[in-house]
Scaffold this active site. Structure first.
Site, mmCIF file in Angstrom:
data_model
loop_
_atom_site.group_PDB
_atom_site.id
_atom_site.type_symbol
_atom_site.label_atom_id
_atom_site.label_comp_id
_atom_site.label_asym_id
_atom_site.label_seq_id
_atom_site.Cartn_x
_atom_site.Cartn_y
_atom_site.Cartn_z
ATOM 1 N N TRP A 59 -40.262 36.373 -18.520
ATOM 2 C CA TRP A 59 -40.866 36.813 -17.266
ATOM 3 C C TRP A 59 -42.250 36.219 -17.158
ATOM 4 O O TRP A 59 -43.230 36.857 -17.522
ATOM 5 C CB TRP A 59 -40.941 38.329 -17.214
ATOM 6 C CG TRP A 59 -39.602 38.924 -16.990
ATOM 7 C CD1 TRP A 59 -39.028 39.188 -15.791
ATOM 8 C CD2 TRP A 59 -38.663 39.341 -17.968
ATOM 9 N NE1 TRP A 59 -37.781 39.723 -15.972
ATOM 10 C CE2 TRP A 59 -37.529 39.830 -17.276
ATOM 11 C CE3 TRP A 59 -38.648 39.324 -19.364
ATOM 12 C CZ2 TRP A 59 -36.410 40.308 -17.942
ATOM 13 C CZ3 TRP A 59 -37.534 39.807 -20.011
ATOM 14 C CH2 TRP A 59 -36.428 40.285 -19.306
ATOM 15 N N ARG A 112 -43.184 36.017 -9.842
ATOM 16 C CA ARG A 112 -43.091 35.284 -11.107
ATOM 17 C C ARG A 112 -44.062 34.112 -11.082
ATOM 18 O O ARG A 112 -44.230 33.478 -10.041
ATOM 19 C CB ARG A 112 -41.676 34.714 -11.313
ATOM 20 C CG ARG A 112 -40.574 35.747 -11.321
ATOM 21 C CD ARG A 112 -40.347 36.332 -12.697
ATOM 22 N NE ARG A 112 -39.424 37.472 -12.617
ATOM 23 C CZ ARG A 112 -38.102 37.364 -12.721
ATOM 24 N NH1 ARG A 112 -37.552 36.183 -12.904
ATOM 25 N NH2 ARG A 112 -37.342 38.435 -12.643
ATOM 26 N N GLN A 171 -35.858 41.625 -5.041
ATOM 27 C CA GLN A 171 -34.779 42.051 -5.917
ATOM 28 C C GLN A 171 -34.272 43.400 -5.457
ATOM 29 O O GLN A 171 -34.954 44.116 -4.729
ATOM 30 C CB GLN A 171 -35.295 42.210 -7.346
ATOM 31 C CG GLN A 171 -35.136 40.984 -8.197
ATOM 32 C CD GLN A 171 -35.420 41.294 -9.656
ATOM 33 O OE1 GLN A 171 -35.936 42.348 -9.991
ATOM 34 N NE2 GLN A 171 -35.075 40.360 -10.514
ATOM 35 N N ALA A 182 -27.499 49.801 -15.369
ATOM 36 C CA ALA A 182 -28.528 49.256 -14.487
ATOM 37 C C ALA A 182 -28.111 47.850 -14.107
ATOM 38 O O ALA A 182 -27.390 47.187 -14.853
ATOM 39 C CB ALA A 182 -29.878 49.224 -15.200
#
Ligand SMILES: [Zn+2]
Lengths: 352, 814
Positions: A161, A204, A218, A315
């Site tokens: 990330w 990002r 997202q 998830a």
């Protein structure tokens, strides 16, 4: 006045009126005719006054005759009026003909951004499966963005990330790199059963090209309960794929690594364009990657005070722009933050 | 990581197509990103033998080579300086499609027999470049002597290279051996590990050969001293494998260390032992002021906590990252010290990050290497070195490993597999799969628990669910059914901000706006251009001076390092861009403003909607009345949006803002709460954003404030049964009197039956006097219980007349 005189006057009047009416050619003339003969000051109305001058014995008969004439003239008038009105309307319609191929008058309207439309659509699909839509902060602490998601500092996974970092005194504050921090925030707020989705912007530190943006959207999904299994994850994602891409779509799991799930997978949908046979859009693979998913890592559950022996959860995360690109064949992700009206207005006709 | 299939086949041969293999590995978590086929375009190229070389009759620089490849036997004219009789070479015949050796762009050319200075050249002896193997074009490629003459080159040298993406958890797969172990488990086939030297039989060195000062940062260090080394090029097969794996061959010693690292996953380093002071190794942290020149010829200053490999006096390598120039293996090296060590992953990561230096070794150490792997790597390296340098011999071997790492044991419920996955897998199958992956597993007496011994190379496996995943990925996720969650659902709640955002967004779109999504950052220049240099608030509706705005350390777009406190600057950019190709643009965005709190606190994220509009009011058409979008267009949009959002009473008042037109700016509020600002942008502000010669109207509304102002619960608004009565009023007031005041006076005076007052005309002229204006309103009256009469209206008219006079100095015009 004598009755005979009255009657001959009446007949003359009737003849004159009828003659005159045949000469009437327009609605205006007709109105004058009406005034002249049967209006409140018209000649026929005046004849009623003349009734009073007759012998009382003659009056009933004369009155009857007068009424008869009045009815007859009124009826003729009304027929004529209907006729003329129809003619006038027809004439007006003819004169009003337009070139129907001229453009319509355009209302000035806009439309929502495709990303918003997709988020609304997903929110609706997931609502049907009992998921609530919630939102979280875009500026996050390292604790929520990483630590509580089983990504300790110094772990190589933290490199994945590439993070945009805020200038602070000591606390690590970042632009969230994913919507996953809300997993911890939601579970801290509410005990199982939990079923939420979290759409939103993520950031990002990543060079831009046709398939990479430094800011994109997202959608995170989270379900935690005492009986959540990985097959439920597959079922929910399959339902999603079918709602988005058609009723016969299938979902494929591939083993992948995300620190906050175990087991972890990425999931793909079979290509709707070639039905999984392989084409240019799916790069001949027959599958289009949709996102990452897995079973919530026991350390993540324990980190927010949920017993991972009793409760399990799944998830998943989806890229909104990526879904739109898949669905509409958009080749460059930069179009979404490009805000060119020629692109934005393409989505005016999209129905959810 | 690149894995040439032939190399992998030394370990395992699943006997499936490369596509099938790649797919299976990918599905199990070892993602193959690309398959490169080497040699599938080598038609008409064979392994050939140079039988003889003779001078060209007419050219000094050319020779005639007599080359044979099976049934082909031909004369080749070549200028290659290194061609010699007896060599095994790659012979291309007419029709071969090869890269043009003289081209820089990799262009291909079909080979045809060509006359060269009077002699017919019937084919070509190829360089590496011509075959697409490397950029080498100085001389021809010479193959190993045992290459089978006459075999198509593709069969001999061709290969498929699998390019893997190695996720951070898969350190143990970062080698041929690791991938082979995976293939063996997935296909349930045996694995053969190439043999190495027997370390137990090697002569022990001096006690001081290796000293580790920081065993926490270096748990193990093994060194092998080897004499009689002749440094030179590697054999062709070894060089070829390195090249196919993406590593450039350097010399035989360095190539062996790289080869073994690729094969086993154990990084190795070779020092020229003569260049090591004292001929020995000390693993320690750097001392203050120490420097090292690394192999990339960069002089580096070392921080005191940096772990280094040193000789008796100075650092000679950055532990786990890169060696130093002083002890580099060169052509003159005869004695090497081979390092096989294990370093703490965090320490290597720190060094690598701090020095911005990533190497194949550091990439492996950062992910975590099994300290027990040192033995396999070292044994294999010694065996290869002795094979390649026949005169070499090991004179000393030391292995400092004070606390050998032992495998761990994990105990888990056997029911966990079904609890997590939702399918039942027979325990015998689970134990079998785990065994193939190197885990010993057995159940307890009542089969309620599974005890699993985790091999030391699986640092990534630490909890029961890791074991669940190991089993699931080998069994295959395709076996999972699709089910839906059952049981209780969460309490139902709808997000009020989301609801509001949807309402205002739909209303803004219906009012002509296109929703934009812009970046959340501003540059200081943007803020200055928008707010002026007076350094007031950088925001339009939030009060944040530029100095307090949140700053990004590493912004993506150079200079744009501030988190925005207004949506307007970022919306002006696409507005200007769109106006270049269209006559009007109306953009809006629903996003957040980042209002700082304390220095180490998260900011308040204020939900806002921003509007920017400019250009022609209506698009060009036969009906168009034209005109330029202005203040009243944006005001209309705001009225529409806020009314649709459910705000009952809006108040617009003149306002002042440094970015906005002093006479065309208003604040909008409801019930005393300020909701936002709207106005026309000052021409020089618009100009600073590249928008000239057009009015730009902007607005920004705080949805957070709107949400707080919404009346709680729905109001009961019955449809009126009685017809409304409308009456027109022309009111003369001073030019300076705001119409809003007149309207409010009208409605107040008409209370409770006046429901709206619509301004439909403004008149100025001699008849009413200079400095005056006449405002014509149509007022609608309605009563819930009856039809209003003339008497009612007369009453209102009187009150209106009185109030107008008192409150705004107005008079009814008759
Ligand atoms: Zn396809």
């Amino acid at each position: 006045m004598q009755r005979a005189e009255f009657e001959s006057q009446l007949n003359e009047l009737k003849d004159a009126a009828e003659r005159s009416l045949t000469g009437v050619s327009g609605l205006e003339d007709l109105q004058s005719w009406e005034r002249e003969y049967i209006g409140s000051k018209g000649s026929l109305t005046l004849m009623f006054r003349a009734l009073g001058g007759l012998d009382s014995a003659d009056r009933p008969e004369a009155g009857r005759l007068l009424n008869q004439v009045k009815q007859s003239l009124t009826a003729t008038f009304e027929n004529r009026e209907t006729e003329l009105k129809a003619g006038a309307t027809a004439a007006r319609l003819v004169s009003e003909a337009v070139d129907v191929t001229l453009p319509g008058r355009q209302p000035q309207t806009g439309n929502a951004h495709p990303v918003s439309l997709m988020i609304d659509e997903l929110s609706e699909i997931f609502a049907l499966m009992g998921f609530q839509t919630v939102f979280g902060p875009e500026v996050e602490t390292g604790r929520y963005n990483f630590d509580l998601l089983n990504i300790p500092s110094d772990h190589p996974a933290r490199d994945v990330w590439d993070t945009i970092i805020m200038d602070t005194l000591s606390e690590e504050i970042v632009l969230r790199t994913h919507t996953s921090p809300m997993q911890a925030r939601v579970m801290e707020e509410s005990k199982p059963p939990v079923r939420v989705i979290v759409p939103g912007r993520v950031y990002r530190y990543e060079a831009q090209d046709a398939s990479h943006e430094w800011m994109f959207h997202q959608l995170e999904g989270l379900a935690v309960d005492s009986n959540i299994r990985m097959s439920d994850l597959k079922g929910v994602l399959q339902e999603l794929a079918r709602q988005l891409f058609g009723p016969t779509r299938r979902i494929r799991f591939r083993c992948d690594f995300f620190p906050f799930v175990e087991p972890g997978v990425d999931f793909a949908v079979d290509c709707a364009i070639c039905n999984g046979k392989g084409c240019r859009v799916c790069k001949q693979s027959g599958w289009l990657e949709m996102g990452g998913a897995g079973m919530v890592h026991p350390r993540v559950l324990a980190g927010v005070g949920i017993d991972p022996e009793v409760y399990t959860g799944f998830a998943f995360g989806l890229g909104i722009e990526r879904l739109l690109m898949m669905r509409y064949g958009i080749s460059d992700i930069r179009a979404f933050a490009g805000n060119d009206l020629r692109f934005l207005s393409e989505f005016a006709a999209l129905t959810v | 990581m690149n894995v040439p299939l032939k190399w992998l086949n030394d370990f395992v041969d699943p006997d499936v197509s490369v596509k099938d293999l790649a797919h299976r590995l990918t599905m199990a978590g070892l993602e193959v990103e690309k398959i490169e086929e080497i040699g599938n375009d080598w038609d008409h190229v064979y392994v050939g033998k140079v039988l003889g070389v003779s001078p060209h009759p007419d050219a000094d620089r050319l020779v005639l080579a007599d080359v044979e490849a099976g049934k082909h036997h031909l004369t080749v004219v070549t200028g290659a300086p290194n061609i010699a009789a007896g060599q095994t070479v790659a012979l291309a015949l007419a029709g071969a499609n090869l890269i043009d050796g003289h081209s820089d762009s990799g262009q291909k050319k079909v080979l045809k027999p060509t006359k060269m200075r009077g002699v017919m050249s019937e084919g070509m002896v190829c360089s590496e470049k011509e075959l697409g193997l490397s950029d080498e074009h100085e001389g021809i490629m010479v193959l190993d002597d045992n290459a089978p003459i006459g075999l198509p080159l593709q069969e001999y040298l061709g290969d498929s290279v699998l390019e893997f993406e190695i996720t951070p958890n898969l350190a143990h797969n970062f080698s041929m051996h690791g991938v082979a172990r995976e293939v063996s488990a997935l296909y349930d086939i045996p694995i053969t590990v190439p043999t190495g030297a027997d370390l137990a039989t090697l002569p022990a060195g001096n006690q001081n050969l290796v000293v580790i000062e920081n065993t926490d940062l270096c748990p193990r260090y093994a060194a092998t001293v080897c004499e009689g080394i002749e440094v030179g090029p590697s054999p062709a097969w070894l060089a070829r494998r390195l090249q196919n794996a993406g590593v450039r061959p350097i010399n035989n010693v360095v190539d062996v260390t790289n080869y073994v690292m690729l094969e086993t996953g154990q990084p190795l380093h070779a020092f020229d032992r003569d260049m090591l002071e004292g001929g020995r190794i000390v693993v320690r942290t750097a001392r203050a002021g120490e420097m090292i020149e690394t192999l990339d010829h960069i002089e580096r200053k070392l921080d005191p906590d940096r772990l280094v490999i040193a000789d008796a006096s100075k650092p000679v390598g950055l532990a786990g990252v890169m060696g130093g120039v002083s002890s580099e293996v060169t052509d003159t090296t005869t004695e090497v010290l081979l390092e096989g060590a294990n370093f703490n992953m965090k320490s290597v990561r720190h060094t690598s990050r701090a020095l911005k230096l990533r190497t194949d070794a550091s990439a492996r150490y950062e992910r975590g290497v099994d300290p027990n792997l040192v033995a396999e790597g070292m044994a294999r390296a010694i065996a290869l070195l002795l094979l390649i340098c026949p005169n070499a011999r090991v004179t000393a071997f030391a292995d400092v490993y004070p606390e050998p790492l032992q495998p761990t044991t994990l105990t888990m419920r056997t029911s966990r597999f079904e609890q997590v996955l939702g399918i039942s897998i027979p325990m015998t199958e689970i134990i079998d799969v785990l065994g193939r992956l190197g885990f010993d597993a057995e159940t307890n007496a009542d089969s309620s628990q599974l005890n699993v011994t985790v091999p030391t190379w699986r640092k990534d496996v630490s909890i029961p669910d890791d074991i669940v995943e190991e089993v699931a990925r080998v069994v295959g996720y395709d076996t999972l059914p699709s089910t839906l969650p059952w049981g209780q659902t969460a309490p139902v709640k709808r997000d009020p901000v989301y609801q509001l955002r949807r309402h205002v967004r739909d209303a803004a779109a219906a009012a002509g706006g296109f929703e934009a999504v812009t970046y959340v950052t501003d540059s200081e220049t943007d803020v200055d251009a928008f707010r002026g240099r007076e350094r007031g608030s950088a925001g339009l509706i939030v009060d944040v001076p530029v100095e307090r705005m949140l700053r990004i350390i590493n912004p993506m777009q150079s200079g744009r390092n501030l988190l925005r406190v207004s949506l307007i600057p970022s919306l002006l950019e696409p507005l200007g861009a769109n106006l270049k190709h269209t006559s009007a643009a109306r953009l809006f965005e629903c996003a957040r403003l980042y209002v700082p709190n304390g220095p180490d606190e998260l900011p308040a994220e204020v939900e806002a909607i921003g509007f920017v509009i400019a250009g022609e009011r209506e698009s060009l058409s036969v009906y168009g009345r034209g005109g330029e979008l202005d203040f009243f267009d944006i005001k209309g949009m705001i009225e529409h949006v806020l009314q649709r959002a459910g705000i009952p009473d809006l108040t617009f008042e003149p306002a002042i803002d440094p970015a906005l037109h002093p006479g065309r700016t208003a604040s909008v509020s409801s019930g005393g709460t300020k909701l936002g600002i709207l106005g026309e942008l000052l021409p020089d502000v618009a100009s600073a954003f590249g928008i000239d010669d057009v009015r730009v109207a902007v607005a920004e509304i705080s949805l957070t404030a709107v949400l707080a102002s919404l009346p709680s619960g729905r109001r009961d608004v019955p449809v009126q049964r009685y017809l409304p009565v409308r009456q027109d009023f022309a009111i003369i007031v001073d030019e300076a009197t705001p119409a809003g005041d007149v309207e409010r006076t009208l409605l107040d005076a008409g209370r409770p039956l006046a429901s709206s007052a619509d301004l439909f005309d403004i008149f100025r002229g001699e008849q009413i006097g200079e400095g005056k204006k006449s405002l014509a309103y149509r007022v609608t009256f309605i009563a819930p219980d009856r039809t209003l009469t003339d008497d009612d209206l007369v009453k209102f008219r009187k009150r209106i007349e009185k109030n107008l006079k008192q409150q705004v100095g107005g008079a009814l015009r008759v």
